[in-house]
Design a protein around this motif. Structure first.
Motif, PDB file in Angstrom:
ATOM      1  N   PHE A 134       0.835  -1.193   0.000  1.00 51.79           N
ATOM      2  CA  PHE A 134       0.000   0.000   0.000  1.00 51.79           C
ATOM      3  C   PHE A 134       0.875   1.250   0.000  1.00 51.79           C
ATOM      4  O   PHE A 134       1.990   1.240   0.528  1.00 51.79           O
ATOM      5  N   TYR A 135       0.338   2.352  -0.543  1.00 53.90           N
ATOM      6  CA  TYR A 135       1.024   3.635  -0.432  1.00 53.90           C
ATOM      7  C   TYR A 135       1.199   3.951   1.043  1.00 53.90           C
ATOM      8  O   TYR A 135       0.296   3.710   1.856  1.00 53.90           O
ATOM      9  N   ARG A 136       2.366   4.530   1.387  1.00 53.67           N
ATOM     10  CA  ARG A 136       2.648   4.836   2.779  1.00 53.67           C
ATOM     11  C   ARG A 136       3.647   5.979   2.889  1.00 53.67           C
ATOM     12  O   ARG A 136       4.276   6.369   1.910  1.00 53.67           O
ATOM     13  N   THR A 137       3.772   6.486   4.102  1.00 56.23           N
ATOM     14  CA  THR A 137       4.761   7.523   4.355  1.00 56.23           C
ATOM     15  C   THR A 137       6.143   6.899   4.399  1.00 56.23           C
ATOM     16  O   THR A 137       6.291   5.689   4.560  1.00 56.23           O
ATOM     17  N   LYS A 138       7.153   7.738   4.296  1.00 57.93           N
ATOM     18  CA  LYS A 138       8.528   7.261   4.385  1.00 57.93           C
ATOM     19  C   LYS A 138       8.848   6.998   5.854  1.00 57.93           C
ATOM     20  O   LYS A 138       8.705   7.884   6.697  1.00 57.93           O
ATOM     21  N   GLY A 139       9.231   5.783   6.180  1.00 59.53           N
ATOM     22  CA  GLY A 139       9.504   5.414   7.565  1.00 59.53           C
ATOM     23  C   GLY A 139      10.703   6.158   8.125  1.00 59.53           C
ATOM     24  O   GLY A 139      11.662   6.437   7.416  1.00 59.53           O
ATOM     25  N   HIS A 140      10.614   6.472   9.417  1.00 57.71           N
ATOM     26  CA  HIS A 140      11.699   7.183  10.088  1.00 57.71           C
ATOM     27  C   HIS A 140      11.560   7.035  11.601  1.00 57.71           C
ATOM     28  O   HIS A 140      10.563   6.525  12.092  1.00 57.71           O
TER      29      HIS A 140
END
Length: 124
Positions: A45-51
């Protein structure tokens, strides 16, 4: 800020156009509003960039609309929380985290917390 596929290419296996908008972040005093578009690349799924936050501060997320998951990765394992309107999720100190949109409409959420330096070397 608009994040395009070219900015998170390493998180996906399939190819799409570098100009495909995945999510936007609008900064306001005291909080950010993030909007993740619906969609998938391959089986993800589309997602934010992990951090994670370098200073270890936590962060509060509140879902405004849509449906998704908040994923946190800590020394003790992976925490996955379904994220729907009015849900609140506390991001744990030092946890790598990202949000993914599992629905058919944009996932919109508010974040409040640190504006510190971030480490994008996602693990897990």
């Amino acid at each position: 800020m608009i994040t395009y596929f070219k900015d998170i290419r390493d998180r996906f296996e399939a190819l799409v156009s570098d100009d495909t908008p995945i999510y936007t972040v609008t900064s306001t005093p005291g909080c950010n509003i993030t909007k993740i578009q619906p969609g998938m690349i391959g089986n993800k799924f589309y997602r934010t960039k992990g951090h994670k936050h370098i200073n270890g501060e936590g962060e509060l997320y509140k879902c405004i609309s849509g449906c998704g998951y908040v994923v946190q990765i800590t020394e003790n394992g992976r925490l996955v929380k379904k994220f729907e309107p009015d849900d609140r999720v506390m991001i744990l100190p030092y946890a790598y985290h990202y949000v993914e949109n599992i629905g058919d409409e944009p996932l919109v959420f508010m974040t409040s917390g640190p504006t510190c330096e971030k480490d994008y070397t996602m693990r897990g």
